[in-house]
Design a protein around this motif. Sequence first.
Motif, short mmCIF file in Angstrom:
data_model
loop_
_atom_site.label_atom_id
_atom_site.label_comp_id
_atom_site.label_asym_id
_atom_site.label_seq_id
_atom_site.Cartn_x
_atom_site.Cartn_y
_atom_site.Cartn_z
N GLY A 21 0.83 -1.20 0.00
CA GLY A 21 0.00 0.00 0.00
C GLY A 21 0.86 1.25 0.00
O GLY A 21 0.58 2.22 -0.71
N SER A 22 1.95 1.22 0.78
CA SER A 22 2.82 2.39 0.85
C SER A 22 3.62 2.57 -0.44
O SER A 22 3.91 3.70 -0.83
CB SER A 22 3.76 2.31 2.06
N ILE A 23 3.97 1.49 -1.12
CA ILE A 23 4.65 1.62 -2.41
C ILE A 23 3.72 2.30 -3.41
O ILE A 23 4.12 3.21 -4.13
CB ILE A 23 5.14 0.26 -2.94
N TYR A 24 2.48 1.84 -3.45
CA TYR A 24 1.50 2.43 -4.36
C TYR A 24 1.34 3.92 -4.05
O TYR A 24 1.36 4.76 -4.95
CB TYR A 24 0.16 1.71 -4.24
N LEU A 25 1.19 4.24 -2.77
CA LEU A 25 1.05 5.63 -2.35
C LEU A 25 2.32 6.44 -2.67
O LEU A 25 2.24 7.57 -3.14
CB LEU A 25 0.76 5.69 -0.84
N GLY A 26 3.48 5.83 -2.45
CA GLY A 26 4.74 6.50 -2.75
C GLY A 26 4.89 6.85 -4.22
O GLY A 26 5.38 7.93 -4.58
N ILE A 27 4.46 5.94 -5.09
CA ILE A 27 4.53 6.20 -6.53
C ILE A 27 3.64 7.38 -6.89
O ILE A 27 4.01 8.21 -7.71
CB ILE A 27 4.14 4.93 -7.32
N LYS A 28 2.47 7.46 -6.24
CA LYS A 28 1.55 8.57 -6.53
C LYS A 28 2.08 9.89 -5.98
O LYS A 28 1.94 10.93 -6.61
CB LYS A 28 0.17 8.28 -5.91
N LEU A 29 2.69 9.86 -4.79
CA LEU A 29 3.14 11.09 -4.14
C LEU A 29 4.54 11.54 -4.57
O LEU A 29 4.83 12.74 -4.57
CB LEU A 29 3.11 10.92 -2.62
N PHE A 30 5.42 10.60 -4.89
CA PHE A 30 6.81 10.92 -5.24
C PHE A 30 7.22 10.24 -6.54
O PHE A 30 8.15 9.43 -6.57
CB PHE A 30 7.75 10.47 -4.11
N PRO A 31 6.54 10.56 -7.64
CA PRO A 31 6.84 9.85 -8.89
C PRO A 31 8.28 10.00 -9.36
O PRO A 31 8.84 9.08 -9.94
CB PRO A 31 5.85 10.46 -9.89
N SER A 32 8.90 11.13 -9.08
CA SER A 32 10.28 11.34 -9.54
C SER A 32 11.25 10.37 -8.86
O SER A 32 12.22 9.94 -9.48
CB SER A 32 10.71 12.78 -9.31
N LEU A 33 10.99 10.02 -7.62
CA LEU A 33 11.83 9.05 -6.92
C LEU A 33 11.76 7.69 -7.60
O LEU A 33 12.77 6.99 -7.73
CB LEU A 33 11.40 8.92 -5.45
N PHE A 34 10.60 7.32 -8.09
CA PHE A 34 10.40 6.00 -8.67
C PHE A 34 10.80 5.93 -10.14
O PHE A 34 10.85 4.83 -10.70
CB PHE A 34 8.95 5.55 -8.46
N LEU A 35 11.10 7.05 -10.77
CA LEU A 35 11.57 7.03 -12.16
C LEU A 35 12.90 6.28 -12.28
O LEU A 35 13.18 5.67 -13.31
CB LEU A 35 11.72 8.45 -12.70
N GLY A 36 13.70 6.32 -11.24
CA GLY A 36 14.98 5.63 -11.24
C GLY A 36 14.86 4.12 -11.39
O GLY A 36 15.82 3.44 -11.74
N TYR A 37 13.68 3.59 -11.15
CA TYR A 37 13.47 2.14 -11.27
C TYR A 37 13.24 1.72 -12.71
O TYR A 37 13.17 0.53 -13.00
CB TYR A 37 12.31 1.68 -10.38
N ASN A 38 13.11 2.68 -13.63
CA ASN A 38 13.04 2.37 -15.06
C ASN A 38 14.46 2.19 -15.56
O ASN A 38 14.98 2.98 -16.34
CB ASN A 38 12.32 3.48 -15.83
N ASN A 39 15.09 1.17 -15.09
CA ASN A 39 16.50 0.91 -15.32
C ASN A 39 16.65 -0.60 -15.51
O ASN A 39 16.04 -1.36 -14.77
CB ASN A 39 17.26 1.40 -14.09
N PRO A 40 17.45 -1.04 -16.45
CA PRO A 40 17.63 -2.49 -16.65
C PRO A 40 18.12 -3.21 -15.39
O PRO A 40 17.89 -4.41 -15.22
CB PRO A 40 18.68 -2.59 -17.75
#
Length: 135
Positions: A21-40
């Motif tokens: 639940g917190s990951i889902y919320l984190g993606i919604k609230l801090f999308p720029s932090l999760f952009l780094g996961y678009n990495n091979p």
Amino acid sequence: MKKIIIPGLIAGAVVFIISYGSIYLGIKLFPSLFLGYNNPLFNSENDRDILFYLHAFIISFALSWFWERFKGLFKGAPVIRGLEFGGVYTVVSLLPIMWLTFSAMDVTLSMVFSWMLYGFVQAVIAGVTFAKINP
């Protein structure tokens, strides 16, 4: 063994629900932090995804064993015991592995801090759960 397995399963379920639940919320609230996961580096090609989803149970079983062994050292209300338990886990385990991860992999400092915070919160949740069901 029951004092480790049953609390580990219960804490695993609680940690699983809150963590995802917190990951889902984190993606919604801090999308720029999760952009780094678009990495091979983070692409498992779906053959190992189940391992990621089971980690809440793996960590909860390990923490359940640790709790059973050292629970007498944590005093106070369940929330206080959980916070102290999470703090000990963070300093003893997360800090060294996050240091190694940051020094050896091409990840950002914000990722490493978010992983450390995520692990701390998971350990606090598990600690509060253990304090309530296995005081």
